[in-house]
Motif scaffolding. Structure first.
Motif, PDB file in Angstrom:
ATOM      1  N   GLN A 264      27.042  77.095  57.371  1.00 22.75           N
ATOM      2  CA  GLN A 264      28.035  77.970  57.999  1.00 22.75           C
ATOM      3  C   GLN A 264      29.125  77.019  58.525  1.00 22.75           C
ATOM      4  OE1 GLN A 264      25.975  79.772  61.596  1.00 22.75           O
ATOM      5  NE2 GLN A 264      24.071  79.994  60.552  1.00 22.75           N
ATOM      6  N   SER A 265      28.708  75.894  58.749  1.00 18.18           N
ATOM      7  CA  SER A 265      29.901  74.950  59.137  1.00 18.18           C
ATOM      8  C   SER A 265      30.893  74.498  58.041  1.00 18.18           C
ATOM      9  CB  SER A 265      29.438  73.466  59.633  1.00 18.18           C
ATOM     10  OG  SER A 265      28.650  73.865  60.826  1.00 18.18           O
ATOM     11  N   LEU A 266      30.319  74.366  56.900  1.00 16.31           N
ATOM     12  CA  LEU A 266      31.006  74.019  55.558  1.00 16.31           C
ATOM     13  C   LEU A 266      31.951  75.558  55.349  1.00 16.31           C
ATOM     14  CD1 LEU A 266      28.150  72.487  53.705  1.00 16.31           C
ATOM     15  CD2 LEU A 266      30.273  71.195  54.632  1.00 16.31           C
ATOM     16  N   LYS A 267      31.337  76.436  55.470  1.00 14.94           N
ATOM     17  CA  LYS A 267      32.110  77.734  55.171  1.00 14.94           C
ATOM     18  C   LYS A 267      33.079  77.988  56.163  1.00 14.94           C
ATOM     19  CE  LYS A 267      31.340  82.839  55.172  1.00 14.94           C
ATOM     20  NZ  LYS A 267      30.157  83.790  55.008  1.00 14.94           N
ATOM     21  N   ALA A 268      32.985  77.577  57.274  1.00 13.25           N
ATOM     22  CA  ALA A 268      33.946  77.792  58.386  1.00 13.25           C
ATOM     23  C   ALA A 268      35.153  76.806  57.779  1.00 13.25           C
ATOM     24  CB  ALA A 268      33.750  77.117  59.634  1.00 13.25           C
ATOM     25  N   GLY A 269      34.818  75.648  57.101  1.00 16.07           N
ATOM     26  CA  GLY A 269      35.967  74.699  56.757  1.00 16.07           C
ATOM     27  C   GLY A 269      36.351  74.878  55.184  1.00 16.07           C
ATOM     28  N   GLY A 270      36.181  76.010  54.649  1.00 14.05           N
ATOM     29  CA  GLY A 270      36.583  76.439  53.329  1.00 14.05           C
ATOM     30  C   GLY A 270      35.780  76.747  52.189  1.00 14.05           C
ATOM     31  N   TRP A 271      34.412  76.136  52.353  1.00 17.76           N
ATOM     32  CA  TRP A 271      33.471  76.247  51.076  1.00 17.76           C
ATOM     33  C   TRP A 271      33.461  77.916  50.941  1.00 17.76           C
ATOM     34  CZ3 TRP A 271      28.644  73.168  49.767  1.00 17.76           C
ATOM     35  CH2 TRP A 271      29.103  72.207  49.679  1.00 17.76           C
ATOM     36  N   LYS A 272      33.702  78.199  49.625  1.00 17.78           N
ATOM     37  CA  LYS A 272      33.763  79.898  49.116  1.00 17.78           C
ATOM     38  C   LYS A 272      32.180  80.109  48.514  1.00 17.78           C
ATOM     39  CE  LYS A 272      38.032  79.916  50.117  1.00 17.78           C
ATOM     40  NZ  LYS A 272      38.351  80.538  51.287  1.00 17.78           N
ATOM     41  N   HIS A 273      31.980  81.537  48.721  1.00 20.81           N
ATOM     42  CA  HIS A 273      30.886  81.814  48.191  1.00 20.81           C
ATOM     43  C   HIS A 273      30.684  81.763  46.632  1.00 20.81           C
ATOM     44  CE1 HIS A 273      29.624  84.637  51.786  1.00 20.81           C
ATOM     45  NE2 HIS A 273      29.342  83.178  52.093  1.00 20.81           N
ATOM     46  N   VAL A 274      29.701  81.673  46.201  1.00 18.63           N
ATOM     47  CA  VAL A 274      29.442  81.877  44.650  1.00 18.63           C
ATOM     48  C   VAL A 274      28.185  82.831  44.587  1.00 18.63           C
ATOM     49  CG1 VAL A 274      28.688  80.651  42.523  1.00 18.63           C
ATOM     50  CG2 VAL A 274      29.943  79.498  44.359  1.00 18.63           C
ATOM     51  N   PRO A 275      28.656  84.251  44.418  1.00 21.43           N
ATOM     52  CA  PRO A 275      27.419  85.121  44.625  1.00 21.43           C
ATOM     53  C   PRO A 275      26.798  85.145  43.337  1.00 21.43           C
ATOM     54  CG  PRO A 275      29.815  86.029  44.037  1.00 21.43           C
ATOM     55  CD  PRO A 275      29.849  84.510  44.458  1.00 21.43           C
ATOM     56  N   GLY A 276      25.573  85.875  43.642  1.00 22.30           N
ATOM     57  CA  GLY A 276      24.564  85.772  42.538  1.00 22.30           C
ATOM     58  C   GLY A 276      23.248  86.185  43.025  1.00 22.30           C
ATOM     59  N   TYR A 277      22.190  85.690  42.222  1.00 18.18           N
ATOM     60  CA  TYR A 277      20.887  85.833  42.632  1.00 18.18           C
ATOM     61  C   TYR A 277      20.527  84.748  43.626  1.00 18.18           C
ATOM     62  CZ  TYR A 277      15.779  86.617  41.623  1.00 18.18           C
ATOM     63  OH  TYR A 277      14.410  86.932  41.687  1.00 18.18           O
ATOM     64  N   VAL A 278      19.508  85.214  44.677  1.00 12.82           N
ATOM     65  CA  VAL A 278      19.303  84.586  45.934  1.00 12.82           C
ATOM     66  C   VAL A 278      18.445  83.358  45.299  1.00 12.82           C
ATOM     67  CG1 VAL A 278      19.578  86.244  47.371  1.00 12.82           C
ATOM     68  CG2 VAL A 278      17.337  85.698  46.338  1.00 12.82           C
ATOM     69  N   TYR A 279      17.804  83.317  44.122  1.00  8.27           N
ATOM     70  CA  TYR A 279      16.772  82.138  44.014  1.00  8.27           C
ATOM     71  C   TYR A 279      17.705  81.196  43.138  1.00  8.27           C
ATOM     72  CZ  TYR A 279      12.848  85.064  45.646  1.00  8.27           C
ATOM     73  OH  TYR A 279      12.242  85.732  46.546  1.00  8.27           O
ATOM     74  N   ASP A 280      18.711  81.502  42.478  1.00 11.83           N
ATOM     75  CA  ASP A 280      19.559  80.691  41.656  1.00 11.83           C
ATOM     76  C   ASP A 280      20.079  79.555  42.454  1.00 11.83           C
ATOM     77  OD1 ASP A 280      21.229  79.584  39.697  1.00 11.83           O
ATOM     78  OD2 ASP A 280      21.901  81.302  38.936  1.00 11.83           O
ATOM     79  N   TYR A 281      19.954  78.397  42.202  1.00  9.66           N
ATOM     80  CA  TYR A 281      20.126  77.178  43.073  1.00  9.66           C
ATOM     81  C   TYR A 281      21.770  76.741  42.628  1.00  9.66           C
ATOM     82  CZ  TYR A 281      19.926  73.677  39.385  1.00  9.66           C
ATOM     83  OH  TYR A 281      19.961  72.896  38.160  1.00  9.66           O
ATOM     84  N   THR A 282      22.522  77.334  41.548  1.00 11.13           N
ATOM     85  CA  THR A 282      23.573  77.010  41.316  1.00 11.13           C
ATOM     86  C   THR A 282      24.692  78.261  41.950  1.00 11.13           C
ATOM     87  OG1 THR A 282      23.723  78.955  39.283  1.00 11.13           O
ATOM     88  CG2 THR A 282      22.977  76.609  38.990  1.00 11.13           C
ATOM     89  N   LYS A 283      24.105  79.191  42.834  1.00  8.86           N
ATOM     90  CA  LYS A 283      24.932  80.210  43.678  1.00  8.86           C
ATOM     91  C   LYS A 283      24.802  79.672  45.045  1.00  8.86           C
ATOM     92  CE  LYS A 283      25.181  82.164  39.604  1.00  8.86           C
ATOM     93  NZ  LYS A 283      26.397  82.041  38.963  1.00  8.86           N
ATOM     94  N   TRP A 284      25.684  80.001  45.896  1.00  6.82           N
ATOM     95  CA  TRP A 284      25.718  79.682  47.031  1.00  6.82           C
ATOM     96  C   TRP A 284      26.428  80.730  48.119  1.00  6.82           C
ATOM     97  CZ3 TRP A 284      29.620  78.492  50.914  1.00  6.82           C
ATOM     98  CH2 TRP A 284      29.068  77.828  52.240  1.00  6.82           C
ATOM     99  N   PHE A 285      25.722  81.641  48.947  1.00  2.87           N
ATOM    100  CA  PHE A 285      26.468  82.379  49.831  1.00  2.87           C
ATOM    101  C   PHE A 285      25.423  82.764  50.924  1.00  2.87           C
ATOM    102  CE2 PHE A 285      23.851  84.377  46.224  1.00  2.87           C
ATOM    103  CZ  PHE A 285      22.994  85.502  46.962  1.00  2.87           C
ATOM    104  N   GLY A 286      25.923  83.306  51.933  1.00  7.31           N
ATOM    105  CA  GLY A 286      25.249  83.753  53.170  1.00  7.31           C
ATOM    106  C   GLY A 286      26.101  84.326  54.106  1.00  7.31           C
ATOM    107  N   ASN A 287      25.408  85.539  54.891  1.00  7.68           N
ATOM    108  CA  ASN A 287      26.025  86.323  55.949  1.00  7.68           C
ATOM    109  C   ASN A 287      25.129  86.922  56.643  1.00  7.68           C
ATOM    110  OD1 ASN A 287      25.114  88.509  54.497  1.00  7.68           O
ATOM    111  ND2 ASN A 287      27.028  88.837  53.309  1.00  7.68           N
TER     112      ASN A 287
END
Length: 382
Positions: A264-287
């Motif tokens: 959450q802190s990284l997202k607040a500072g500009g890290w962008k979502h990489v949408p996809g399958y939740v188990y895929d470690y090459t993806k990153w997203f959260g809400n």
């Protein structure tokens, strides 16, 4: 702690217990009690006061030590007291914290004052056993403040205390269990972490050294694509009051909220979502509704951070700067167990970490190393 000061603390707790004793049932000295003892408001109040005395002594040991102190149990008797086994355990804990105080002093960190308060959150009673859930809130004041160094560090920790009543209806404190991950500065037992299966084909981060001082590794905080100050501001805003826009993973069996909070802190500072399958470690997203495993999982976050090139490894933990991330493997079994974000770095080159599980504000990396000297550390430049 000087004996006189400890006696004052214990005497105050005993006086409070005595004041509450009038609310308790009266038991004859030799009588056998058939009915289960009552846990009324007065008894719950004594539970809370005894818990407050225990954790106050722990934090005070980090300030004054315990060499000239009287045992915590002196004067505790009657309706609520420590069992002999618990008393021995607390004596050992205070000795451990005294040694930690000395180690911190050698690392240049001392505390001038400690303030601890304990609230009773819930009490469950079954027969002659009572379990009390409590929240400990502690603030430690640093002895030396140079420039704009932080004046205090603080944390909130959750514990479960077990009380057992004897046949006369007198309660004894027979167990103390940390219900967080155990990352508070006055925690003496190592965190209990069940290691997940780690796929050794995933990216492996190099370990970071813990020697001080470290070779210079300056970080540009202005003019960068990311807003590192926003990361720190988010962490220090929500370190104890959680953001309701995200789930809280501190519940039973949830695994802890540390990586979720850092993401959450990284997202607040500009890290962008990489949408996809939740188990895929090459993806990153959260809400509020869904989170990738890399958003909330310690190892999965590390895999994403390295694979995506959003981070680079740092050779030494003292090179960490605002917005950087520190991870720990408590038992060096190859599985990382905890994630923290740097929210402040002193002019003397000491990073201060803010994190969840246990909720902690600006704890120095020196304090963490002193508490977990057998852990492996992984430092990431964001």
């Amino acid at each position: 702690m000087p004996a006189r000061r400890r006696v004052t603390i214990v005497a105050a707790a005993v006086a409070s217990i005595a004041a509450s004793a009038a609310l308790l049932p009266t038991w004859s000295a030799g009588a056998t009690v058939v009915d289960d003892p009552t846990v009324d408001a007065g008894t719950r109040a004594t539970f809370q006061r005894l818990a407050d005395a225990v954790f106050t002594d722990r934090t005070q040991a980090l300030v004054d030590g315990v060499r000239s102190a009287k045992p915590l149990t002196d004067g505790f008797s009657g309706d609520v007291r420590l069992s002999s086994r618990t008393a021995r355990g607390e004596d050992t804990a205070l000795t451990t914290l005294d040694r930690r105080k000395d180690l911190l002093a050698r690392l240049g960190e001392r505390y001038r004052k400690a303030d601890t308060a304990v609230t009773l959150d819930a009490t469950r009673v079954k027969g002659r056993t009572a379990e009390a859930a409590v929240t400990e809130t502690t603030t430690l004041t640093y002895a030396k403040v140079r420039g704009d160094e932080p004046r205090t560090t603080g944390f909130q920790a959750h514990h479960e205390l077990t009380f057992t009543a004897d046949r006369h209806g007198d309660w004894q404190l027979t167990g103390i269990r940390d219900t967080d991950q155990g990352m508070a500065v006055n925690t003496v037992a190592g965190p209990s972490v069940k290691a997940p299966t780690v796929d050794d084909t995933m990216p492996s981060a190099p370990r970071a050294a813990t020697t001080y001082p470290a070779p210079a590794k300056p970080k540009t905080l202005t003019g960068a694509a990311l807003d590192y100050k926003a990361m720190a501001a988010y962490a220090e805003k929500y370190w104890s009051n959680y953001n309701k826009d995200y789930p809280d993973f501190n519940g039973q069996g949830a695994g802890g909220d540390c990586t979720n909070f850092v993401s959450q802190s990284l997202k607040a500072g500009g890290w962008k979502h990489v949408p996809g399958y939740v188990y895929d470690y090459t993806k990153w997203f959260g809400n509020a509704d869904i989170q990738s495993h890399s958003f909330i999982g310690v190892n999965e976050w590390s895999w994403f951070a390295q694979n995506s090139k959003r981070t680079t490894p740092l050779a030494n933990v003292y090179q960490l700067d605002v917005g950087d991330v520190l991870q720990m493997d408590f038992d060096k079994d190859g599985s990382k167990d905890h994630t923290m974000v740097v929210s402040y770095r002193s002019p003397q080159g000491v990073p201060y970490l803010t994190y969840h599980s246990t909720n902690t504000y600006r704890r120095s990396v020196a304090s963490i190393i002193a508490s977990y000297s057998n852990a492996a550390f992984y430092a990431y430049r964001t």
